[in-house]
Design a protein around this motif. Structure first.
Motif, PDB file in Angstrom:
ATOM      1  N   LEU A 167      17.478  36.343  25.328  1.00 22.21           N
ATOM      2  CA  LEU A 167      17.389  35.261  24.339  1.00 22.21           C
ATOM      3  C   LEU A 167      17.656  35.793  22.929  1.00 22.21           C
ATOM      4  O   LEU A 167      18.576  35.351  22.252  1.00 22.21           O
ATOM      5  CB  LEU A 167      15.994  34.636  24.362  1.00 22.21           C
ATOM      6  CG  LEU A 167      15.741  33.410  25.215  1.00 22.21           C
ATOM      7  CD1 LEU A 167      14.294  32.975  25.027  1.00 22.21           C
ATOM      8  CD2 LEU A 167      16.661  32.265  24.848  1.00 22.21           C
ATOM      9  N   GLN A 225      10.645  27.889  27.768  1.00 19.99           N
ATOM     10  CA  GLN A 225      11.599  28.257  28.828  1.00 19.99           C
ATOM     11  C   GLN A 225      10.898  28.901  30.020  1.00 19.99           C
ATOM     12  O   GLN A 225      11.335  28.750  31.152  1.00 19.99           O
ATOM     13  CB  GLN A 225      12.628  29.238  28.267  1.00 19.99           C
ATOM     14  CG  GLN A 225      13.401  28.718  27.100  1.00 19.99           C
ATOM     15  CD  GLN A 225      14.749  28.206  27.508  1.00 19.99           C
ATOM     16  OE1 GLN A 225      15.575  28.923  28.032  1.00 19.99           O
ATOM     17  NE2 GLN A 225      14.957  26.944  27.302  1.00 19.99           N
ATOM     18  N   GLY A 266      18.435  36.208  17.116  1.00 17.90           N
ATOM     19  CA  GLY A 266      17.515  36.083  15.993  1.00 17.90           C
ATOM     20  C   GLY A 266      16.085  36.020  16.478  1.00 17.90           C
ATOM     21  O   GLY A 266      15.823  36.002  17.683  1.00 17.90           O
ATOM     22  N   TRP A 267      15.165  36.032  15.534  1.00 17.24           N
ATOM     23  CA  TRP A 267      13.759  35.902  15.897  1.00 17.24           C
ATOM     24  C   TRP A 267      13.085  34.883  15.002  1.00 17.24           C
ATOM     25  O   TRP A 267      13.172  34.968  13.780  1.00 17.24           O
ATOM     26  CB  TRP A 267      13.015  37.239  15.775  1.00 17.24           C
ATOM     27  CG  TRP A 267      11.541  37.052  15.869  1.00 17.24           C
ATOM     28  CD1 TRP A 267      10.647  37.015  14.837  1.00 17.24           C
ATOM     29  CD2 TRP A 267      10.791  36.805  17.053  1.00 17.24           C
ATOM     30  NE1 TRP A 267       9.386  36.761  15.307  1.00 17.24           N
ATOM     31  CE2 TRP A 267       9.446  36.621  16.666  1.00 17.24           C
ATOM     32  CE3 TRP A 267      11.114  36.691  18.420  1.00 17.24           C
ATOM     33  CZ2 TRP A 267       8.429  36.364  17.577  1.00 17.24           C
ATOM     34  CZ3 TRP A 267      10.091  36.436  19.322  1.00 17.24           C
ATOM     35  CH2 TRP A 267       8.770  36.283  18.896  1.00 17.24           C
ATOM     36  N   VAL A 268      12.459  33.884  15.593  1.00 16.46           N
ATOM     37  CA  VAL A 268      11.492  33.046  14.903  1.00 16.46           C
ATOM     38  C   VAL A 268      10.317  32.882  15.854  1.00 16.46           C
ATOM     39  O   VAL A 268      10.459  33.101  17.060  1.00 16.46           O
ATOM     40  CB  VAL A 268      12.025  31.631  14.542  1.00 16.46           C
ATOM     41  CG1 VAL A 268      13.104  31.703  13.489  1.00 16.46           C
ATOM     42  CG2 VAL A 268      12.496  30.901  15.771  1.00 16.46           C
ATOM     43  N   GLU A 269       9.180  32.513  15.293  1.00 17.30           N
ATOM     44  CA  GLU A 269       8.018  32.317  16.136  1.00 17.30           C
ATOM     45  C   GLU A 269       8.288  31.195  17.133  1.00 17.30           C
ATOM     46  O   GLU A 269       8.933  30.201  16.804  1.00 17.30           O
ATOM     47  CB  GLU A 269       6.833  31.959  15.239  1.00 17.30           C
ATOM     48  CG  GLU A 269       5.526  32.443  15.782  1.00 17.30           C
ATOM     49  CD  GLU A 269       4.392  32.073  14.868  1.00 17.30           C
ATOM     50  OE1 GLU A 269       4.483  32.349  13.665  1.00 17.30           O
ATOM     51  OE2 GLU A 269       3.413  31.502  15.363  1.00 17.30           O
ATOM     52  N   GLY A 270       7.809  31.367  18.361  1.00 15.51           N
ATOM     53  CA  GLY A 270       7.985  30.330  19.363  1.00 15.51           C
ATOM     54  C   GLY A 270       9.410  30.203  19.836  1.00 15.51           C
ATOM     55  O   GLY A 270       9.863  29.134  20.229  1.00 15.51           O
ATOM     56  N   LEU A 271      10.127  31.333  19.824  1.00 20.71           N
ATOM     57  CA  LEU A 271      11.547  31.328  20.172  1.00 20.71           C
ATOM     58  C   LEU A 271      11.807  30.779  21.570  1.00 20.71           C
ATOM     59  O   LEU A 271      12.791  30.086  21.800  1.00 20.71           O
ATOM     60  CB  LEU A 271      12.083  32.767  20.063  1.00 20.71           C
ATOM     61  CG  LEU A 271      13.546  32.979  20.412  1.00 20.71           C
ATOM     62  CD1 LEU A 271      14.430  32.426  19.309  1.00 20.71           C
ATOM     63  CD2 LEU A 271      13.844  34.450  20.609  1.00 20.71           C
ATOM     64  N   SER A 272      10.899  31.095  22.512  1.00 19.96           N
ATOM     65  CA  SER A 272      11.189  30.741  23.907  1.00 19.96           C
ATOM     66  C   SER A 272      11.053  29.239  24.159  1.00 19.96           C
ATOM     67  O   SER A 272      11.677  28.719  25.089  1.00 19.96           O
ATOM     68  CB  SER A 272      10.255  31.495  24.828  1.00 19.96           C
ATOM     69  OG  SER A 272       8.925  31.144  24.539  1.00 19.96           O
ATOM     70  N   ALA A 273      10.260  28.542  23.330  1.00 17.67           N
ATOM     71  CA  ALA A 273      10.138  27.084  23.413  1.00 17.67           C
ATOM     72  C   ALA A 273       9.943  26.563  24.831  1.00 17.67           C
ATOM     73  O   ALA A 273      10.604  25.630  25.267  1.00 17.67           O
ATOM     74  CB  ALA A 273      11.347  26.422  22.753  1.00 17.67           C
ATOM     75  N   SER A 281      20.100  33.212  22.096  1.00 13.82           N
ATOM     76  CA  SER A 281      19.549  32.606  20.872  1.00 13.82           C
ATOM     77  C   SER A 281      19.348  33.688  19.848  1.00 13.82           C
ATOM     78  O   SER A 281      18.220  34.004  19.502  1.00 13.82           O
ATOM     79  CB  SER A 281      18.195  31.954  21.138  1.00 13.82           C
ATOM     80  OG  SER A 281      18.339  30.842  21.930  1.00 13.82           O
TER      81      SER A 281
END
Lengths: 333, 433
Positions: A210, A226, A217-224, A215
């Motif tokens: 990911l 999955q 990059g990194w933001v919090e909650g990246l996996s959303a 996807s």
């Protein structure tokens, strides 16, 4: 945009979106076939995504990132195995607990990364221009991230292990009937630990696929969420690697569909229906779950039709799934 | 995120029940533990402290342990200080909308002495935010700031219950004249400039499509899409705008998928209206361009490909409101900050900043000129939307010489040209209510 271009774009994007799902679902399949339910999937995935991203930032090599994500996955797997196989803690509780700890840890450790606002390198893209003429799959085949090859090889290895090797048979035996497997001289403990660790390692790789390719990059909650779709996917694929792989790509395409549909003009009766507009994303978000229920219902119908045959079962899940094994305790079937 | 958090909670209960019914486990104990574990999950979402208080209070507010077995700890106020609580819709680590609000909170702590701040992140719009707001009010926070459009009705309800507390709502329009006001800003001015830049780039590349990632079909979002399209038409009369509704304020993967979908449909530049910075990385990946939102530093994740970012500086509002409250002069109303106030800005175009070299130089000059006019007050949002204005079906909305009113732009009741249409040149459909 022609229908062909529309479908090519949809497939290229959807299949790539299916890659993290495929890694995660195959990891879950390893664990579940040996009788261990791994609900730590979402958290491990996030932690793997973060580890992969952070290691790539530090070393400037996305392959180091991938290795790091794998290592983090393996460590989570060892921890999970120690809890549920070694200490026989309830698998649902331990899995969910670990998942939350891991995702909390990822949020905490990831905050400085958001602040730093740096960009990590991505895993390489494979360009095969000669394949661009292949109908429908052309754009996908001619240019895609290397994670696709990696996912397909993991799928191939998993399928071969469970269909052709002694190890696969042993794992299945441990998942179906641990007492019998134990009596046969198999080490239930060792096999389950192995399966959980491999599975969890794949969760880590799913995370890195990911943050380093699909996807970036990194933001919090990246996996959303999955990880939870991957969990459903194993049931959808009825615990068979190839069906799981097909399901992963299908789910990936379904996710992309509502967005791509917004860019085209549809026949009038659809334009006027509830399927148009943002509400449609809710409907399409439900589809993976609806389809999974349909697969389960279909299996019931098939079992009813073939009532006399004992080979068909209502439930494809390994019999001992979710049950810790204790040699001294009686396990009745 | 609220969704992944509620999923495991329910999943845990279902899983627990399955295991219990299958294996004859101790059902009640299992479910209790599952609920506790899911509570721990939401702790991640719960408040973290600030410079003044390092950790949130560990005593969970009974009111906060509400629907669906979700529990979160609510921070406590510090006696003797002026206490401000912030309720965020996404995670602080989103790099965009919520991150920018938190920058505002941190600047507030720096600038105003004697205050204590705390925040609760990942609070879903709807029932969830109402009990978070109520718990914060009970914990004696003097000012409670809600930073998502969908908190509006809940804030109105809770403000009526706690007349001695002050409530500030971002991005809404309701107010009660006593203790509940709202604040927003003329982001449409900056989006118009972003549209100029996007159109200029698309014109130079000869790929005449600009994409827009749109969260929800509400007047605020429609206004920003329209302003971007109007700007685009200035520098690229032949361009069209393609829109993707994602039905979320913050959903990293969906935002990226929308960007991919727009690029696949031929967009040269994608302008994002959602919360995270991830769509910008897609531009790098595809070798096209993007325009960021919310944070002045959003473009750092795609330095070459992110042309600019239309950003908010919330400390402008927060320091004003807090200082007015402490002085006893606060009159809750509608704050609407424009370019002059410094609440909204365009990255690369402030003093000492260098615009992205990928913006055509003629467009850079054009943007600088208009930005100067905006800051001097000679040009405003009413000029952006001035007639002749036609919607996407070609119907004339405003005749030449006419200008919209503020309630027209906000889509308030009593508006004559409400923000419920997409302007000419936009290809997407506006979902009907």
């Amino acid at each position: 945009m022609t229908v062909r271009v529309f479908l090519e774009n949809l497939l290229a994007a959807g299949v790539l979106r299916g890659v993290p799902l495929l890694f995660a679902a195959l990891g879950e399949l390893w664990a579940e076939r040996s009788g261990v339910l791994c609900l730590s999937i979402e958290g491990t995935l996030l932690l793997g995504a973060l580890a992969g991203y952070a290691a790539t930032l530090a070393t400037a090599s996305p392959f180091m990132g991938l290795l790091c994500a794998l290592a983090v996955g393996l460590i989570c797997g060892l921890l999970h195995a120690a809890l549920v196989v070694g200490l026989r803690v309830d698998q649902v509780i331990a899995g969910l607990g670990l998942s939350f700890v891991a995702s909390g840890l990822a949020s905490m450790l990831g905050t400085p990364l958001v602040e730093a606002r740096k960009v990590a390198a991505q895993l390489p893209v494979i360009a095969l221009p000669s394949l661009s003429a292949v109908p429908l799959l052309g754009p996908l085949l001619s240019q895609h991230s290397i994670v696709l090859e990696l996912a397909l090889s993991v799928w191939l290895i998993t399928a071969l292990v469970f269909s052709r090797t002694r190890l696969g048979l042993d794992l299945t035996a441990v998942g179906e009937n641990p007492s019998a497997a134990d009596a046969m001289g198999l080490s239930v403990l060792r096999l389950r630990v192995l399966a959980v660790v491999i599975g969890s390692g794949l969760f880590g790789i799913a995370g890195a696929s990911l943050s380093l390719a699909v996807s970036p990059g990194w933001v919090e909650g990246l996996s959303a969420g999955q990880g939870f779709i991957a969990l459903v996917l194993v049931i959808f694929g009825r615990f068979r690697p190839s069906r799981v792989a097909l399901g992963a790509f299908l789910f990936g395409v379904i996710r992309r569909l509502p967005l791509d549909l917004q860019g085209v003009t549809l026949p009038d009766f659809i334009e006027r229906s509830f399927l148009r507009g943002p509400g449609s994303t809710y409907v399409l978000d439900m589809l993976p779950y609806v389809m999974t229920m349909a697969v389960l219902a279909l299996q019931t119908v098939r079992v009813r039709r073939a009532q006399s045959e004992t080979t068909l079962r209502l439930d494809d899940a390994p019999w001992a799934l979710g049950r810790p094994y204790h040699r001294a305790a009686r396990h009745e079937r | 995120m609220p969704i992944p958090c509620s999923r495991p909670a329910s999943l845990g209960l279902v899983g627990c029940w399955t295991v219990a019914s299958a294996g004859g486990r101790i059902l009640s104990l299992g479910c209790l533990l599952a609920a506790l574990v899911s509570g721990a999950a939401c702790k991640r979402q719960a408040a973290r402290g600030t410079a003044v208080s390092p950790t949130a209070s560990s005593t969970a507010d009974p009111a906060a342990a509400g629907a669906g077995g979700r529990a979160r700890s609510i921070p406590t106020a510090q006696p003797g200080l002026f206490n401000v609580a912030f309720v965020y819709v996404g995670p602080v680590g989103d790099g965009g909308w919520t991150y920018t609000h938190d920058l505002g909170r941190r600047a507030l702590v720096q600038k105003v002495p004697g205050i204590h701040t705390a925040y609760v992140e990942n609070v879903a719009e709807g029932a969830d935010c109402e009990h978070v707001l109520r718990s914060l009010a009970r914990k004696r926070f003097d000012l409670i700031v809600g930073t998502s459009f969908g908190y509006m009705d809940a804030m109105e309800t809770v403000a009526a219950e706690f007349p001695e507390r002050a409530f500030l709502h971002i991005a809404g329009w309701k107010q009660n004249g006593t203790n509940f006001g709202n604040a927003f800003g003329a982001m449409e001015d900056m989006k118009y400039l972003a549209g100029l830049i996007a159109g200029g780039r698309a014109q130079a590349d000869g790929r005449l499509v600009v994409g827009y990632i749109a969260p929800f079909p509400i007047p605020e979002v429609v206004r920003l899409i329209n302003a971007t399209a109007l700007g685009m038409k200035q520098t690229c009369p032949g361009c069209t705008m393609d829109v993707r509704w994602i039905n979320a304020w913050v959903d990293p993967i969906r935002e990226q998928e929308a960007a991919e979908s727009l690029f696949a449909a031929g967009a040269d530049v994608v302008v994002t209206g959602a919360d995270t910075t991830l769509p910008l990385s897609v531009a790098t990946q595809k070798g096209r361009y993007a325009i960021g939102y919310d944070s002045p530093t959003a473009c750092d994740v795609a330095k070459e490909r992110c042309l600019t970012s239309t950003y908010w500086r919330w400390e402008v509002v927060y320091t004003d409101v807090v200082q007015a409250l402490r002085a006893g002069t606060w009159k809750p109303g509608a704050i609407y900050g424009d370019a002059q106030s410094g609440l909204v800005g365009l990255s690369g175009f402030s003093e000492g900043e260098v615009p992205n070299p990928n913006i055509p130089s003629a467009v850079v000059e054009q943007v600088r000129t208009i930005l100067g006019e905006l800051r001097a007050g000679r040009f405003s949002r009413f000029d952006v939307f001035a007639g002749p204005l036609r919607d996407q079906t070609g119907r004339t909305v405003l005749a030449a010489g006419q200008k919209p009113t503020q309630s027209d732009l906000l889509g308030l009741s009593g508006c004559s040209v409400c923000m419920s249409f997409l302007v000419e040149g936009i290809r997407g459909t506006l979902p009907r209510k």
